[in-house]
Structure formats: C-alpha cells, structure tokens
Design a protein around this motif. Structure first.
Motif, PDB file in Angstrom:
ATOM      1  N   VAL A 168     116.456 -15.087  78.575  1.00 23.53           N
ATOM      2  CA  VAL A 168     116.967 -16.329  79.160  1.00 23.53           C
ATOM      3  C   VAL A 168     116.952 -16.184  80.674  1.00 23.53           C
ATOM      4  CG1 VAL A 168     118.443 -16.839  77.172  1.00 23.53           C
ATOM      5  CG2 VAL A 168     119.361 -15.506  79.082  1.00 23.53           C
ATOM      6  N   ASP A 169     117.166 -17.293  81.372  1.00 25.57           N
ATOM      7  CA  ASP A 169     117.238 -17.276  82.830  1.00 25.57           C
ATOM      8  C   ASP A 169     118.526 -16.574  83.252  1.00 25.57           C
ATOM      9  OD1 ASP A 169     117.103 -17.703  85.514  1.00 25.57           O
ATOM     10  OD2 ASP A 169     117.532 -19.855  85.412  1.00 25.57           O
ATOM     11  N   TYR A 176     127.943 -25.748  84.206  1.00 24.06           N
ATOM     12  CA  TYR A 176     129.278 -25.154  84.049  1.00 24.06           C
ATOM     13  C   TYR A 176     129.269 -24.144  82.917  1.00 24.06           C
ATOM     14  CZ  TYR A 176     134.199 -24.642  82.840  1.00 24.06           C
ATOM     15  OH  TYR A 176     135.429 -24.130  82.541  1.00 24.06           O
ATOM     16  N   ALA A 177     128.622 -24.482  81.821  1.00 22.85           N
ATOM     17  CA  ALA A 177     128.588 -23.573  80.666  1.00 22.85           C
ATOM     18  C   ALA A 177     127.916 -22.255  81.018  1.00 22.85           C
ATOM     19  CB  ALA A 177     127.880 -24.241  79.493  1.00 22.85           C
ATOM     20  N   ALA A 178     126.784 -22.334  81.756  1.00 24.72           N
ATOM     21  CA  ALA A 178     126.076 -21.107  82.132  1.00 24.72           C
ATOM     22  C   ALA A 178     126.914 -20.266  83.084  1.00 24.72           C
ATOM     23  CB  ALA A 178     124.738 -21.452  82.769  1.00 24.72           C
ATOM     24  N   ILE A 179     127.583 -20.927  84.017  1.00 24.95           N
ATOM     25  CA  ILE A 179     128.419 -20.196  84.979  1.00 24.95           C
ATOM     26  C   ILE A 179     129.572 -19.520  84.270  1.00 24.95           C
ATOM     27  CG2 ILE A 179     130.067 -20.534  86.862  1.00 24.95           C
ATOM     28  CD1 ILE A 179     128.123 -22.638  87.987  1.00 24.95           C
ATOM     29  N   GLY A 224     123.859  -5.597  86.275  1.00 29.20           N
ATOM     30  CA  GLY A 224     122.746  -4.972  85.562  1.00 29.20           C
ATOM     31  C   GLY A 224     122.943  -4.973  84.060  1.00 29.20           C
ATOM     32  N   LEU A 225     124.140  -4.628  83.614  1.00 25.69           N
ATOM     33  CA  LEU A 225     124.417  -4.629  82.180  1.00 25.69           C
ATOM     34  C   LEU A 225     124.359  -6.036  81.604  1.00 25.69           C
ATOM     35  CD1 LEU A 225     127.352  -2.076  81.688  1.00 25.69           C
ATOM     36  CD2 LEU A 225     124.997  -1.876  80.880  1.00 25.69           C
ATOM     37  N   ALA A 226     124.917  -6.991  82.336  1.00 23.67           N
ATOM     38  CA  ALA A 226     124.920  -8.368  81.847  1.00 23.67           C
ATOM     39  C   ALA A 226     123.490  -8.896  81.712  1.00 23.67           C
ATOM     40  CB  ALA A 226     125.735  -9.256  82.787  1.00 23.67           C
ATOM     41  N   ARG A 227     122.653  -8.631  82.694  1.00 21.54           N
ATOM     42  CA  ARG A 227     121.260  -9.078  82.634  1.00 21.54           C
ATOM     43  C   ARG A 227     120.519  -8.400  81.489  1.00 21.54           C
ATOM     44  NH1 ARG A 227     119.057 -11.231  87.697  1.00 21.54           N
ATOM     45  NH2 ARG A 227     117.051 -10.436  86.977  1.00 21.54           N
ATOM     46  N   LYS A 228     120.802  -7.097  81.302  1.00 20.52           N
ATOM     47  CA  LYS A 228     120.117  -6.336  80.258  1.00 20.52           C
ATOM     48  C   LYS A 228     120.414  -6.894  78.871  1.00 20.52           C
ATOM     49  CE  LYS A 228     119.939  -1.674  78.277  1.00 20.52           C
ATOM     50  NZ  LYS A 228     120.481  -0.285  78.402  1.00 20.52           N
TER      51      LYS A 228
END
Length: 940
Positions: free
Chosen positions: A506-507, A457-460, A497-501
């Motif tokens: 991390v995963d 839940y925290a990751a989501i 893309g921005l969020a992943r960058k």
C-alpha cells in the motif's frame, strides 16, 4: 539538627487517613538509628477524601487534612529535624482529581471556556464532535443519558449555604450555570409568600439579566457571585423559601417512565458547558486529557507559566524554607514539555538553603538514557531495579524456560508480537479518543498544503496507531527550544521502518509525512507548513505514546506473556532475559558519571511484586527441570478445581502459570500448611492479585467488561488449592518445592540488597522492606506495616553488632527477616560514617578467580584513603546446598574462588570483625563470607 546536604538513603512511606503525618513522625528515631538520611513520602497535598495513595490531588496548595493538615506537616518536619533527617516530597504536576472536591474543575463545568481555570485543564473545546464543541464530556453515568434521565437518577438540588443550584447524579455534582437560575427560581414564586417573594422576584430578574450582561466575562462572573450572596442572605432570612425552591426544582423533572416530562431537565443539561454521558463512551469521545485512561484524573497544562507558579506555590515555599530537601516528580512523561518543566522547577528551587534533590518518575528502556542536560539528579530507579534483578536470572536457562512456558501456556508468540498487539489494543480502545484528537490535528496540517491534502483521516489515524504501537520507548522529546536528539531520531526511524515493513503493498507515504512532524522537519523554513501547529502535533504524539506504552506494556503485555514474572516489572523487559556482570559494571560506571545521585529502588508502591518475591521467582531460572516436573504434578493435582466455561478450562493454563509463580513469591516465610486462618487470608490476597492480572490482561476479563463467571472460577480455584487438609496433596508438594527455593531466594535477596546499598546512587527502602517484602501487586503492597515488630527486630540486631558469631546465628532463622534488617542497618550506618565514599567514590569492577567465577560479583568503591570491597554471590540454586541453612554451609560452597586484596587491615562491616591481609595476593571468598553470605570490607 539539620539534615545532610546530600541524601544518603531514603525511606518511602505511603500516607493516608490511617497513616498520617504524626504516624510518620513517630518513625523518625527508628529511621535515624538505622542510618537513613531522608524520609520520602507520597503526595501530601489535599486529595479526594478517602484516598489511599494521594495521587488524586484536588488542591495543590493545601495540605491534606486527612493526613493532619498544615499543623501535622509542621510536626513531621520538626520530628525529622530533631533526628537530623530530611524530607523528600512526591509531587504530581501532570493531573488532578476531578469532582465536587475540586473547586477549579467545578468552576470550569459551571462557566465552560469562560472560566479562568479553563486553560489550566487540557480540554479540547473545539472538538470535531458537534455536541462537544464548547463543552467537556463527563462520562459519569452508569447507563445511557436518556435512560438515566428518565429513570429519575438525575435531580436538581439547591445548596442554600452556597446559593448554588446543581444537578446531582448519585455522588457526581453537575453545577448549573447562573445564566439558567432565573427560570429555576421562577418556579418557587408561585408558592412563596411575604417579603421573601418580592426579594426573590428581584433576584429572578437580576439572574435573567445575566444573559445580556454588557460587561466583560469577569464582570459577569462578579455579578453572578454577588447575586448568589444575595440569595444566601435571602434564604437565611426566609428559610421557608428553601422548601419552595426545592419543590420548584423537583417540578423540572418528571415521573419515571414519562419521557415527555423529562424534556425540560434534559434541555437544561444540554445548555451547560458539559455533556453528561455513559462512562463507556469515554474511550471514544472524551475530550480532556486524562492520567492514562482514568476518567476522574484530568490532565493539567503545567507548561503554562501561570499555572506552574500557582500550583507549586506551597511546595516551593516549603523548599525555600528548608523544610523540604527533595522532590520526586510523578509521571514526567505525561507533561507536554518535560524539559521546560524540569528547568522551571530547578530554577524555582535555587533559593533553597541546600541544593534540591530532584528526581523523575521516568521509565527507561534498557537501551535508553535520560537526557543528560536536564537539571535533575536522575530517575526514581526502575532501571536500576531491573539491572540488579537481571543478575540473578540464570542466562543458561532461557531456552529451557521458554519451552516450558510455551508447552504449558500455549503462548507461542515472541514478546514483540504480544507487545505490539497490546499497544494496538490500547490505542484503539482505551485511548481511542486521544488518538482521534491527534489524528484531527495531523489531518488539519496535511490539508493545509496541496502536497499532502490527499491523506485521508482514516489513513492518518491508522498510521498514527501503527507508529504508537511500534514506538520502541515511552516517548521522544522534541520541544520548542531544543532540536531532536539523535537517539530520539533513531526511535522515530525505527517505528516508521517497522510500520512501513508491515504495511504491505500500500502507499506508505503517510508515514513519511507523520515522521516529518515528529522530527520537527515539517516546521522548518521553506516547507510552507505552520511551525507552531507542527510542533504542537509532535508534542501531542509524545504525550500519547507514553501512556500507550505504559498501558500496553506494564498493564497489558506483562499480564499476557508470563514466562518468568521477574521480568514483568515496572521498567522491565522480557526480551532482556538476564544481565551479565560485565553489563552490570558498565551500567554502574555510566551511572556514576552521569547521575551519581539517582535513586536506587527495589520495591515501590507501583512495583508488581515485592523485591524478595522477585528473587524467589528469579531462582526458578536455575531449576527449570525441577520447575517443569512440579508444574506438571500440580496441574494434575488441581485439575479437579477447574471449571469449564464455553468448553475451556477456567482459569486457563496461562493464568495458572501466573498463579503458581505468584504463590511462590508471596508465600509467607513462616506459613504452616495446617494453619487454616493464615491460608484463608493468603488465598484472599492471591485471589485479588490474580483477578487484577486477569483484568489487566484484557483477554478473559477486563476492568471495563468484567467476566463474572470466569473471575468466580479463578477465585474458587485459588481457595481450593489453598484449602488445608489431608486431601489437598498440592499443598504438601508445593511446600516441598518451595522450601529450598525460599532459602535460595533469601540468599539472593541479601546479594540484591547489598548491591543496591553500595552501587552509585541513593538507595531507597520501601516501607516495611527492611524486612522481607513478599507483597503482590497493589493494593497488596500497601497493607499496614507492623512497625512494632520491626522496631523490636532493630533492637535485636543492634545488640549483636560487632559479634560475628551472633551475626552468623541470624541466618538459620532467616525467615524472621532480621538477617536482612541487620544487613541494611550495617550498610546504612557505614554510609552515614563515610558519605563521600558512596556519593563520590570511584567504582571499579573486581575480578574473581577460580572455578566458575561468575558465581560471585565484586567491585570496589574508592575515595581518598578509603577502599570498600563489595562481594555478592549470585545464582545460588546452582551450587548452594539446600540444607543446612547456615552461613557456614553457604560460604563452603564457594571454596576454590579467590579474590586479590591489597595488604592491610580490613573491617568486615556486616559481620563486625577485623581481617588482616599480610601481603597482596588471593584471599578465599569463602573466608570473606564465613559469617554472612555477602561481604562488605572497608580498608583505610
């Protein structure tokens, strides 16, 4: 007379108790004389008593009695029709005001999920919080529930006329379920006497039997209603029972400080279908969708066909009768399925006598377009407002003005960083509860399959917060019947893309999982995920990203990043510093092809500052060096007015920067610095605007956690800097700086107004903006309009029509606003004379020749044998003299610029003269603008 089949120009008014239907009706002859085709009004349905705006509707099928009710509305329609004017209504399908005045909401509180209205409101009855399952959170308390309960602030009352019992907290009514009436009425039997005692005992028995009622929910409700009617009859026959019941209800409470005696009232409230709570918990726990973060405006599920039909019954009846010709849909992005709503609304209007003009209040990013297949005329025009405004910002000054702002304010970040931080703050605070509901839905989906069940839940939740914070537009438009557009797919990919960058090492696979929800790919056959919950989660994200952008951009970032306030407007973007003539022409060609009847706005009830205030501020971009010099001087002169709070100045440098720009825009054109009452009035207005800016910025103060010391320091600073007297050296220097800027701003306003009145689209004038509109943010822009003065000015300008010398004589007296009113009247009357030229006329850019041709923007509109030339100078401070302030001086500065005209006789629409061009070739722009600083020439 019937109104025209298509709108030519609208006039927007704000209706409220002090300016109702009859007041608006009085304007009809005035508006018709100016050339308007339609009156455009704020919401007219019943709103909360005392509402000053009408967006807190409590009944969509009843005209607001404070405006004059149905009879007043009919009088307004008749007055408009007599003048050949139509009517455009502002409708609010997204939300309603909730409280004692909303019968449907009260029914939901009384009956909970069993209420027939429960499905109309967007309530999460299956909350993950155990104490909210089957309940709705009511954040109405000023302190913790236990504190308010034991302080005696919640009390039970009987409504003898209604036969109902409610708990009251100040003005908040909390209805008690009829299933709980029996023990409350039982307490009155001990002190009751006579025949009334027997009848009351029977009612107690029957109310007690409601808990075990064998019939359906509807049957139980009918029985409860019947019992209430019997209680009303009993109390009418035996009025002494009213006091007896009242005494019994008071015994349910206790004495202040005696916690044990409040147990019964607390347990009674815990049995209800709502949970009264401290208002501060709303951002974390509220389980009904709101209008942004406003607790007393609850979201509606208008996607339900039954609710759509019910809440539009009255307005559609008026559309079909021909009383209403246009509808402006408020907050379209708040709806679950905007496309479906537009299609339903358009279909419902098919039976109208003329095609209904449907407009959407929709904010588009500079790179975004309204979906082309929605059956609407377009938006309400914020993109046009900023497109036009950007023409008057000097592109050459971006670096210099950025340097000035950074040096003075200390704000070193780019706007992207400010926006991201602001949106992140909003989703983690103001909209935290809505984010929790969405995260729960996504986690439920992820847990349904092995491949994704390890997403916590925290990751989501963290991933969702990141995607909302980085989403580049207000929302995307996945819906059950249409695939996601390529543009929306790019927006989602950009955010992911921005969020992943920026996620670090991390995963980041959770972003891909959420992206597959947002694009709808997770619902495709073969994925094993349930299609409908996937779609619902995606559409819930879309409903959330819009408010997050609105609150993060318009109501936070725009009050933190203050380089040039002309950019910080609804629909604006500080990252687009200026608009080139080429970009302006391209946008107009596109507008003509896609939405030729979209609205063209300049000022609205929502704009942060009036249209003419913005042009003054835009002119700062042409004088950055002078601006920096005066800022430095004002900082020294007003240093004595600063307070020190925790070692820091108050107001801080950023808010001072905001204040000076605001004052430049709002300073009345005729204000004398020796006029103490006028200065005091201005100071009070400016203080209100700056305090609002401070709170919206959420850094030194906020609406939820106001810092009284800082706000008081701001107020003292404002009043001190505007205090008259010889000791106030700031005022004299400010007036010196403002004098030429106000002149250039007025010239710029005339260009801005001409463009809006002649480019593809339907221009709208906000109430009073036919004169100078120098207002600050609401509520300042909703002050009363002096219509007596405007009518007198309209008589004056009507008298000079056709007299070029008299028209030229308006400009030296520009401060009285008649010059703008004359321009508007001249163009609107031409629009009435040549409607097809503006609604269908081909748009084509026209080249200017000579030295620095970018100083003038020109284009043609062509239809049949008619050809219209529009000439609008720009960037006036670069080349127009400060004095004399006259048409002759302004036009002389354009010497050397020419424009090619076809031979023929031209009618100078604004100056009121004829102009003969003997042969094709260049004509001096200065000659075209001899009598007025903007030009409009009609041939054919």
């Amino acid at each position: 007379m019937s109104p025209p089949p298509l709108p030519r120009a609208t006039y927007r008014v704000q209706l409220h108790a002090d300016f109702g239907f009859d007041d608006a009706a009085v304007l009809a002859p005035y508006l018709a004389d100016l050339g308007f085709s339609h009156l455009y009004v704020s919401p007219v349905m019943a709103a909360r008593p005392g509402s000053t705006h009408g967006y807190d509707i409590v009944d969509h099928n009843r005209f607001n009695p404070e405006l004059g009710g149905e009879a007043g509305f009919d009088r307004l329609v008749a007055a408009l029709r007599e003048q050949g004017l139509g009517l455009v209504l502002d409708i609010v399908p997204n939300h309603v005001g909730i409280g004692p005045d909303n019968a449907a909401w009260m029914d939901v509180l009384e009956w909970g999920p069993q209420s027939p209205h429960a499905a109309d409101f967007d309530i999460d009855w299956q909350s993950s919080r155990r104490n909210l399952q089957g309940k709705v959170l009511l954040p109405v308390l000023g302190n913790a529930f236990g504190v308010e309960l034991e302080s005696g602030h919640i009390e039970l009352r009987l409504d003898a006329a209604e036969g109902s019992i409610s708990a009251w907290y100040h003005d908040s009514r909390l209805p008690i379920s009829p299933m709980d009436y029996a023990p409350l009425l039982q307490d009155a039997l001990a002190s009751a006497q006579g025949e009334g005692t027997r009848r009351l005992a029977n009612l107690v028995r029957d109310f007690d039997a409601l808990r075990e009622h064998p019939g359906s929910i509807a049957a139980r409700r009918d029985t409860a209603a019947s019992l209430r009617e019997q209680l009303v009859e009993l109390l009418a026959d035996e009025p002494e029972l009213i006091d007896a019941i009242g005494r019994g209800l008071r015994r349910v409470g206790g004495d202040v400080g005696d916690a044990d005696r409040w147990q019964r009232l607390g347990e009674l409230l815990d049995r209800q279908a709502y949970r009264p709570a401290f208002w501060r918990v709303s951002s974390d726990e509220i389980n009904y969708r709101r209008f942004f973060d406003i607790n007393d405006l609850a979201g509606l599920r208008v996607e339900r066909a039954e609710l759509f039909e019910a809440m539009h019954r009255l307005v559609l009846a008026r559309v079909r009768s021909g009383d209403v010709q246009g509808l402006r849909v408020d907050h379209i992005d708040g709806l679950y399925d905007p496309r479906q709503y537009c299609e339903r609304l358009a279909q419902a209007c098919v039976a109208a006598p003329v095609p209904t003009w449907i407009l959407l209040e929709k904010i588009l990013a500079p790179h975004e377009e309204l979906p082309g297949d929605w059956p609407v005329a377009g938006t309400t025009g914020y993109e046009a407002l900023n497109l036009i405004g950007g023409l008057f910002v000097d592109p050459a000054s971006e670096r210099a003005l950025t340097t000035i702002y950074r040096r003075i304010s200390g704000e070193r970040r780019e706007f992207d960083a400010v926006l991201y931080e602001s949106k992140k703050h909003i989703v983690q605070n103001n909209l935290a509860s809505e984010m929790g509901v969405l995260a729960n839905a996504v986690q439920t989906l992820s847990a349904s399959q092995w491949r994704s069940r390890d997403f916590s839940y925290a990751a989501i939740r963290k991933a969702l917060e990141e995607l909302v914070a980085r989403f580049p537009v207000y929302r995307s438009y996945l819906d059950p019947t249409h695939p996601l557009s390529m543009a929306d797919r790019r927006h989602i990919e950009w955010a992911v893309g921005l969020a992943r960058k920026h996620a670090g090492p991390v995963d980041t696979s959770v972003y891909d999982f959420i992206a597959s929800i947002l694009t709808g790919e997770l619902a495709e056959p073969g994925t094993r995920y349930p299609a409908e919950p996937v779609r619902q989660a995606a559409m819930r994200f879309q409903q959330l990203s819009g408010p997050a952008m609105a609150k993060g951009l318009e109501d936070t970032s725009f009050y933190r990043y203050l380089r040039l306030l002309v950019h910080n407007e609804v629909g604006g973007d500080p990252r687009r510093y200026a608009v080139s003539p080429a970009a302006f022409h391209k946008a107009n060609v596109q507008r003509q092809l896609q939405h030729p009847l979209a609205m063209l706005a300049a000022s609205t009830h929502d704009t942060k500052r009036g249209e003419d205030a913005r042009t003054r501020i835009a002119c700062l971009s042409s004088v950055p060096r002078r601006w920096a010099q005066h800022l430095a001087l004002w900082s020294r002169l007003n240093r004595r007015l600063l307070a020190k709070l925790d070692g820091e100045p108050a107001p801080d440098a950023n808010h001072q920067y905001y204040l000076y720009q605001t004052l430049i825009g709002a300073w009345p054109a005729d204000l004398d610095i020796d006029d103490a009452p006028a200065l005091a009035a201005l100071a009070a207005r400016v203080e209100g605007a700056v305090i609002k800016a401070v709170r919206e910025g959420k850094q030194r103060s906020s609406w939820t956690h106001p810092d009284a010391d800082y706000e008081q320091a701001v107020g003292r600073f404002v009043h001190g800097m505007l205090a008259p007297g010889a000791r106030n050296l700031f005022l004299a220097d400010f007036q010196t700086f403002l004098r030429p800027l106000a002149w250039w701003g007025a010239l710029t306003s005339l260009s801005q107004t001409l463009l809006r009145l002649t480019m593809p689209g339907v221009p709208d004038i906000y109430r009073g903006a036919e004169g100078w509109e120098l207002s600050m943010v609401d509520p300042d822009n909703r002050r009363p309009v002096d219509y007596a003065a405007l009518r007198a000015a309209a008589v004056d300008v009507a008298a000079i029509a056709g007299d070029p010398d008299a028209v030229a004589a308006l400009l030296p007296h520009w401060a009285d606003g008649r010059v703008k009113l004359h321009l508007i009247r001249s163009v609107l009357r031409l629009r009435r004379e040549q409607p097809a030229l503006f609604s269908e006329g081909l748009y084509q850019a026209v080249d200017i020749s000579g030295d620095r041709p970018e100083r003038v923007l020109a284009y043609q509109r062509r239809h049949g044998e008619h050809e219209l030339l529009v000439v609008a100078p720009r960037l006036w401070p670069q080349w127009a003299p400060e004095l004399p302030q006259s048409a002759e001086a302004a036009s002389a500065a354009l010497a050397g610029l020419t424009i090619d005209l076809a031979p023929g006789r031209y009618r100078d629409v604004i100056a009121g003269r004829s102009l003969d061009v003997g042969s094709a070739g260049p004509v001096s722009v200065a000659e075209l603008l001899t009598y007025f600083p903007v030009g409009l020439l009609l041939r054919g």
